[in-house]
Design a protein around this motif. Structure first.
Motif, PDB file in Angstrom:
ATOM      1  N   ASP A 182       0.814  -1.363  -0.010  1.00  0.00           N
ATOM      2  CA  ASP A 182      -0.002  -0.080   0.057  1.00  0.00           C
ATOM      3  C   ASP A 182       0.792   1.362   0.018  1.00  0.00           C
ATOM      4  O   ASP A 182       0.685   2.169  -0.760  1.00  0.00           O
ATOM      5  CB  ASP A 182      -0.924   0.287   1.293  1.00  0.00           C
ATOM      6  CG  ASP A 182      -2.128  -1.004   1.061  1.00  0.00           C
ATOM      7  OD1 ASP A 182      -2.380  -1.486   0.017  1.00  0.00           O
ATOM      8  OD2 ASP A 182      -2.858  -0.971   2.087  1.00  0.00           O
ATOM      9  N   GLU A 183       2.056   1.186   0.775  1.00  0.00           N
ATOM     10  CA  GLU A 183       2.753   2.296   0.976  1.00  0.00           C
ATOM     11  C   GLU A 183       3.481   2.660  -0.317  1.00  0.00           C
ATOM     12  O   GLU A 183       3.713   3.634  -0.682  1.00  0.00           O
ATOM     13  CB  GLU A 183       3.688   2.510   2.141  1.00  0.00           C
ATOM     14  CG  GLU A 183       3.186   2.024   3.535  1.00  0.00           C
ATOM     15  CD  GLU A 183       2.457   3.376   3.858  1.00  0.00           C
ATOM     16  OE1 GLU A 183       2.760   4.478   4.057  1.00  0.00           O
ATOM     17  OE2 GLU A 183       0.935   3.401   3.794  1.00  0.00           O
ATOM     18  N   ILE A 184       3.946   1.447  -0.897  1.00  0.00           N
ATOM     19  CA  ILE A 184       4.842   1.760  -2.205  1.00  0.00           C
ATOM     20  C   ILE A 184       3.909   2.139  -3.370  1.00  0.00           C
ATOM     21  O   ILE A 184       4.330   3.187  -3.980  1.00  0.00           O
ATOM     22  CB  ILE A 184       5.284   0.315  -2.638  1.00  0.00           C
ATOM     23  CG1 ILE A 184       6.175  -0.165  -1.606  1.00  0.00           C
ATOM     24  CG2 ILE A 184       5.612   0.180  -4.230  1.00  0.00           C
ATOM     25  CD1 ILE A 184       6.898  -1.869  -1.732  1.00  0.00           C
ATOM     26  N   LEU A 185       2.816   1.797  -3.567  1.00  0.00           N
ATOM     27  CA  LEU A 185       2.013   2.108  -4.536  1.00  0.00           C
ATOM     28  C   LEU A 185       1.354   3.572  -4.197  1.00  0.00           C
ATOM     29  O   LEU A 185       1.117   4.514  -5.220  1.00  0.00           O
ATOM     30  CB  LEU A 185       0.536   1.191  -4.451  1.00  0.00           C
ATOM     31  CG  LEU A 185       0.864  -0.120  -5.087  1.00  0.00           C
ATOM     32  CD1 LEU A 185      -0.383  -1.063  -4.741  1.00  0.00           C
ATOM     33  CD2 LEU A 185       1.224  -0.149  -6.799  1.00  0.00           C
ATOM     34  N   HIS A 186       1.212   4.226  -3.203  1.00  0.00           N
ATOM     35  CA  HIS A 186       0.916   5.543  -2.895  1.00  0.00           C
ATOM     36  C   HIS A 186       2.212   6.351  -3.049  1.00  0.00           C
ATOM     37  O   HIS A 186       2.050   7.299  -3.752  1.00  0.00           O
ATOM     38  CB  HIS A 186       0.618   5.780  -1.322  1.00  0.00           C
ATOM     39  CG  HIS A 186       0.348   6.970  -1.221  1.00  0.00           C
ATOM     40  ND1 HIS A 186       1.039   7.958  -0.490  1.00  0.00           N
ATOM     41  CD2 HIS A 186      -0.740   7.891  -1.180  1.00  0.00           C
ATOM     42  CE1 HIS A 186       0.793   9.020  -0.293  1.00  0.00           C
ATOM     43  NE2 HIS A 186      -0.867   9.077  -0.736  1.00  0.00           N
ATOM     44  N   ALA A 187       3.202   6.143  -2.668  1.00  0.00           N
ATOM     45  CA  ALA A 187       4.583   6.690  -3.017  1.00  0.00           C
ATOM     46  C   ALA A 187       4.692   6.930  -4.643  1.00  0.00           C
ATOM     47  O   ALA A 187       5.129   7.688  -5.382  1.00  0.00           O
ATOM     48  CB  ALA A 187       5.742   6.047  -2.542  1.00  0.00           C
ATOM     49  N   ALA A 188       4.313   5.712  -5.192  1.00  0.00           N
ATOM     50  CA  ALA A 188       4.570   5.620  -6.813  1.00  0.00           C
ATOM     51  C   ALA A 188       3.377   6.182  -7.617  1.00  0.00           C
ATOM     52  O   ALA A 188       3.390   6.545  -8.879  1.00  0.00           O
ATOM     53  CB  ALA A 188       4.514   4.175  -7.260  1.00  0.00           C
ATOM     54  N   ARG A 189       2.464   6.660  -6.755  1.00  0.00           N
ATOM     55  CA  ARG A 189       1.039   7.442  -7.285  1.00  0.00           C
ATOM     56  C   ARG A 189       0.513   6.353  -8.595  1.00  0.00           C
ATOM     57  O   ARG A 189       0.100   6.955  -9.617  1.00  0.00           O
ATOM     58  CB  ARG A 189       1.390   8.395  -7.848  1.00  0.00           C
ATOM     59  CG  ARG A 189       1.992   9.706  -6.916  1.00  0.00           C
ATOM     60  CD  ARG A 189       2.165  11.141  -7.577  1.00  0.00           C
ATOM     61  NE  ARG A 189       2.914  11.125  -8.768  1.00  0.00           N
ATOM     62  CZ  ARG A 189       4.356  11.100  -8.966  1.00  0.00           C
ATOM     63  NH1 ARG A 189       4.930  10.865  -8.144  1.00  0.00           N
ATOM     64  NH2 ARG A 189       4.883  11.132 -10.220  1.00  0.00           N
ATOM     65  N   LEU A 190       0.365   5.315  -8.011  1.00  0.00           N
ATOM     66  CA  LEU A 190      -0.286   4.309  -9.084  1.00  0.00           C
ATOM     67  C   LEU A 190      -1.470   3.622  -8.291  1.00  0.00           C
ATOM     68  O   LEU A 190      -1.252   3.209  -7.362  1.00  0.00           O
ATOM     69  CB  LEU A 190       0.880   3.088  -9.437  1.00  0.00           C
ATOM     70  CG  LEU A 190       1.996   3.650 -10.348  1.00  0.00           C
ATOM     71  CD1 LEU A 190       2.964   2.549 -10.586  1.00  0.00           C
ATOM     72  CD2 LEU A 190       1.331   4.004 -11.633  1.00  0.00           C
ATOM     73  N   SER A 191      -2.417   3.095  -9.157  1.00  0.00           N
ATOM     74  CA  SER A 191      -3.467   2.294  -8.442  1.00  0.00           C
ATOM     75  C   SER A 191      -3.324   0.990  -8.282  1.00  0.00           C
ATOM     76  O   SER A 191      -2.518   0.253  -8.837  1.00  0.00           O
ATOM     77  CB  SER A 191      -4.798   2.595  -9.636  1.00  0.00           C
ATOM     78  OG  SER A 191      -5.909   1.648  -9.326  1.00  0.00           O
ATOM     79  N   PRO A 192      -3.845   0.517  -7.140  1.00  0.00           N
ATOM     80  CA  PRO A 192      -3.587  -0.957  -6.751  1.00  0.00           C
ATOM     81  C   PRO A 192      -3.952  -2.014  -7.916  1.00  0.00           C
ATOM     82  O   PRO A 192      -3.805  -3.123  -7.674  1.00  0.00           O
ATOM     83  CB  PRO A 192      -4.079  -0.952  -5.298  1.00  0.00           C
ATOM     84  CG  PRO A 192      -5.400   0.084  -5.184  1.00  0.00           C
ATOM     85  CD  PRO A 192      -4.628   1.161  -6.251  1.00  0.00           C
ATOM     86  N   VAL A 193      -5.147  -1.321  -8.798  1.00  0.00           N
ATOM     87  CA  VAL A 193      -5.642  -2.314  -9.653  1.00  0.00           C
ATOM     88  C   VAL A 193      -5.213  -2.231 -10.923  1.00  0.00           C
ATOM     89  O   VAL A 193      -6.005  -2.803 -12.082  1.00  0.00           O
ATOM     90  CB  VAL A 193      -7.259  -2.202  -9.483  1.00  0.00           C
ATOM     91  CG1 VAL A 193      -7.574  -2.820  -8.145  1.00  0.00           C
ATOM     92  CG2 VAL A 193      -7.585  -0.999  -9.949  1.00  0.00           C
ATOM     93  N   ALA A 194      -4.126  -1.334 -11.147  1.00  0.00           N
ATOM     94  CA  ALA A 194      -3.449  -1.284 -12.399  1.00  0.00           C
ATOM     95  C   ALA A 194      -2.871  -2.579 -12.748  1.00  0.00           C
ATOM     96  O   ALA A 194      -2.541  -3.320 -11.936  1.00  0.00           O
ATOM     97  CB  ALA A 194      -2.493  -0.137 -12.382  1.00  0.00           C
ATOM     98  N   VAL A 195      -2.778  -2.909 -13.925  1.00  0.00           N
ATOM     99  CA  VAL A 195      -2.380  -4.263 -14.402  1.00  0.00           C
ATOM    100  C   VAL A 195      -1.005  -4.086 -14.962  1.00  0.00           C
ATOM    101  O   VAL A 195      -0.691  -3.334 -15.436  1.00  0.00           O
ATOM    102  CB  VAL A 195      -3.411  -5.155 -15.261  1.00  0.00           C
ATOM    103  CG1 VAL A 195      -4.605  -5.327 -14.640  1.00  0.00           C
ATOM    104  CG2 VAL A 195      -3.444  -4.488 -16.616  1.00  0.00           C
ATOM    105  N   THR A 196      -0.244  -5.084 -14.596  1.00  0.00           N
ATOM    106  CA  THR A 196       1.355  -5.124 -15.062  1.00  0.00           C
ATOM    107  C   THR A 196       1.669  -4.906 -16.325  1.00  0.00           C
ATOM    108  O   THR A 196       2.501  -4.439 -16.858  1.00  0.00           O
ATOM    109  CB  THR A 196       2.116  -6.207 -14.300  1.00  0.00           C
ATOM    110  OG1 THR A 196       1.322  -7.510 -14.875  1.00  0.00           O
ATOM    111  CG2 THR A 196       1.852  -6.367 -12.841  1.00  0.00           C
ATOM    112  N   HIS A 197       0.876  -5.395 -17.424  1.00  0.00           N
ATOM    113  CA  HIS A 197       0.833  -5.637 -18.769  1.00  0.00           C
ATOM    114  C   HIS A 197       0.555  -4.281 -19.455  1.00  0.00           C
ATOM    115  O   HIS A 197       0.856  -4.379 -20.573  1.00  0.00           O
ATOM    116  CB  HIS A 197       0.462  -6.764 -19.467  1.00  0.00           C
ATOM    117  CG  HIS A 197       1.054  -8.050 -19.070  1.00  0.00           C
ATOM    118  ND1 HIS A 197       0.572  -9.353 -19.956  1.00  0.00           N
ATOM    119  CD2 HIS A 197       1.779  -8.608 -18.414  1.00  0.00           C
ATOM    120  CE1 HIS A 197       1.328 -10.280 -19.468  1.00  0.00           C
ATOM    121  NE2 HIS A 197       2.306  -9.901 -18.227  1.00  0.00           N
ATOM    122  N   LYS A 198       0.139  -3.310 -18.676  1.00  0.00           N
ATOM    123  CA  LYS A 198      -0.326  -1.958 -19.236  1.00  0.00           C
ATOM    124  C   LYS A 198       0.463  -0.847 -18.694  1.00  0.00           C
ATOM    125  O   LYS A 198       0.178   0.200 -19.025  1.00  0.00           O
ATOM    126  CB  LYS A 198      -1.980  -1.805 -19.117  1.00  0.00           C
ATOM    127  CG  LYS A 198      -2.748  -2.897 -19.897  1.00  0.00           C
ATOM    128  CD  LYS A 198      -4.210  -2.397 -19.531  1.00  0.00           C
ATOM    129  CE  LYS A 198      -5.272  -3.396 -20.464  1.00  0.00           C
ATOM    130  NZ  LYS A 198      -6.532  -3.224 -20.451  1.00  0.00           N
TER     131      LYS A 198
END
Length: 307
Positions: A182-198
Motif C-alpha cells: 500500500d505504501e509503495i503504490l501510494h509513493a508511486a502514485r499508481l492504482s492498486p488495480v492497475a495491471v502489470t502488462h499495461k
C-alpha cells in the motif's frame, strides 16, 4: 504479517543477543508449531548459533551440527511468523504461560519466545538439514536491493496481474506484503488495480524507485529502533504510514480521505486523488449491496454520505 523491514529489525535485534551463543534448550508449548520431525528438535540443543538470515518473510537461524549433517555442517531453525506471530526477548528460562506462547529458545542470557495472537495457529517452526533444504523453502522472489529495473519489471510481468497482487506475491518479490505494498503504490502514485502488462515505461520507473525508497525508509527507521531495544511492538499499522490502515483519514500528500477495498482478512488502502484519478474502486461486498448506486468519484461518495 511482518514484512521485509520488520524481519530486518528482528535480525538486527537478535544478532547481538544470540549470534555466537549456545542454544541450551528448545521448549515447545504447542506441539503444532513444529512442522518437521527429522531431524528431531533436540538436535539443536547445546549447539552454537553461527548465522542469521532472512528468507522472504522467514527468519533462519543456523546452528553448528557436525559433519553428519552435510558439507556445510548446519542445522537451520526456520521461523515463519505468518499474520499474528511475534517474537519477544525475555529473561532466561522465561515461563511460557497462556495459549499465545508457542515456543522458547533458551540461551544463557535470555529466552527468545514466539507468541501468536488469536485462535488460529498459523505461525510455524521448521528444522532443516543443510543449505539445499534452506534454498528449497525460498519462494524465489527477487531481492529488491540486488535487482535492477529490468529484473524488477520482468519479475512482475511474468503474469498479467494487478500491481497489488504482483507486489505481494513472494514468488515475484521477496518480503513485501499487504502493508508495505500500500505504501509503495501510494509513493508511486499508481492504482492498486492497475495491471502489470499495461504499465508505461515511466510508471515502471516510478514503481521501482518507490519500492526501493519506501522499503529503505522503513528499514532504516525500524532498525534504528531495534538497536535501542528489542522490537516488541511489531505491527502493520503505524501512525507514520501514508495510507495503510488509515481509512477515512486525510492523505498526507493531497488531503483527500483514504479509501479501501476489503477482502477476506485483508484490505487495500489508497488515495483516490493521488492514485486512481479520483475514482473510487469497487469494494466487493459494498458494491454488490449498492449495485448501481456505487459511487464512482469522491464527490459521489460524499453525496451518498449526506443522504
Amino acid at each position: 504479517m511482518p514484512e521485509l523491514p520488520d524481519i530486518t529489525a528482528y535480525l538486527t535485534a537478535l544478532e547481538p543477543r544470540i549470534l555466537g551463543q549456545e542454544l541450551e534448550r528448545v521448549r515447545l508449548q504447542s506441539v503444532f508449531v513444529l512442522r518437521t520431525a527429522d531431524p528431531p528438535i533436540t538436535a539443536v540443543e547445546g549447539r552454537t548459533v553461527r548465522e542469521l538470515h532472512r528468507i522472504g518473510k522467514r527468519i533462519a537461524i543456523g546452528v553448528d551440527a557436525g559433519p553428519d549433517v552435510g558439507p556445510d555442517g548446519r542445522l537451520w531453525l526456520i521461523i515463519h511468523l505468518m499474520i499474528a506471530g511475534r517474537l519477544h526477548w525475555r529473561p532466561p528460562q522465561a515461563k511460557l504461560s497462556g495459549r499465545q506462547s508457542l515456543f522458547a529458545f533458551d540461551f544463557a542470557n535470555g529466552s527468545l519466545v514466539l507468541t501468536e495472537a488469536g485462535s488460529k495457529r498459523r505461525a510455524s517452526l521448521h528444522l532443516l538439514r543443510g543449505e539445499q533444504a534452506l534454498r528449497d523453502i525460498d519462494p524465489g522472489g527477487i531481492e529488491i536491493f540486488s535487482s535492477d529495473l529490468d529484473q524488477f519489471r520482468s519479475a512482475l510481468r511474468l503474469e498479467n496481474r494487478t500491481l497489488k497482487r504482483a507486489l505481494t506475491d513472494p514468488r515475484l518479490i521477496s518480503g513485501v506484503g499487504n502493508a508495505y505494498s500500500d505504501e509503495i503504490l501510494h509513493a508511486a502514485r499508481l492504482s492498486p488495480v492497475a495491471v502489470t502488462h499495461k504499465l508505461k515505461p515511466e510508471e515502471w520507473e516510478r514503481l521501482f524507485s518507490a519500492t526501493r525508497s519506501t522499503l529503505s525508509l522503513w528499514i532504516d527507521r525500524l532498525v534504528a529502533e531495534a538497536k535501542d531495544k528489542f522490537p516488541e511492538g511489531v505491527t502493520a499499522f503505524r501512525p507514520e504510514m501514508a495510507v495503510h490502515g488509515r481509512f477515512g483519514q486525510p492523505c498526507p500528500r493531497c488531503g483527500s480521505p483514504i479509501q479501501r477495498i476489503r477482502y477476506a482478512d485483508n484490505e487495500t488502502n489508497y488515495c483516490p486523488t493521488c492514485q486512481t484519478g479520483g475514482k473510487i474502486l469497487a469494494d466487493r461486498s459494498l458494491s454488490r449491496l449498492l449495485g448501481g448506486d456505487w459511487p464512482r468519484t469522491l464527490e459521489e461518495l460524499e453525496a451518498l454520505k449526506r443522504r
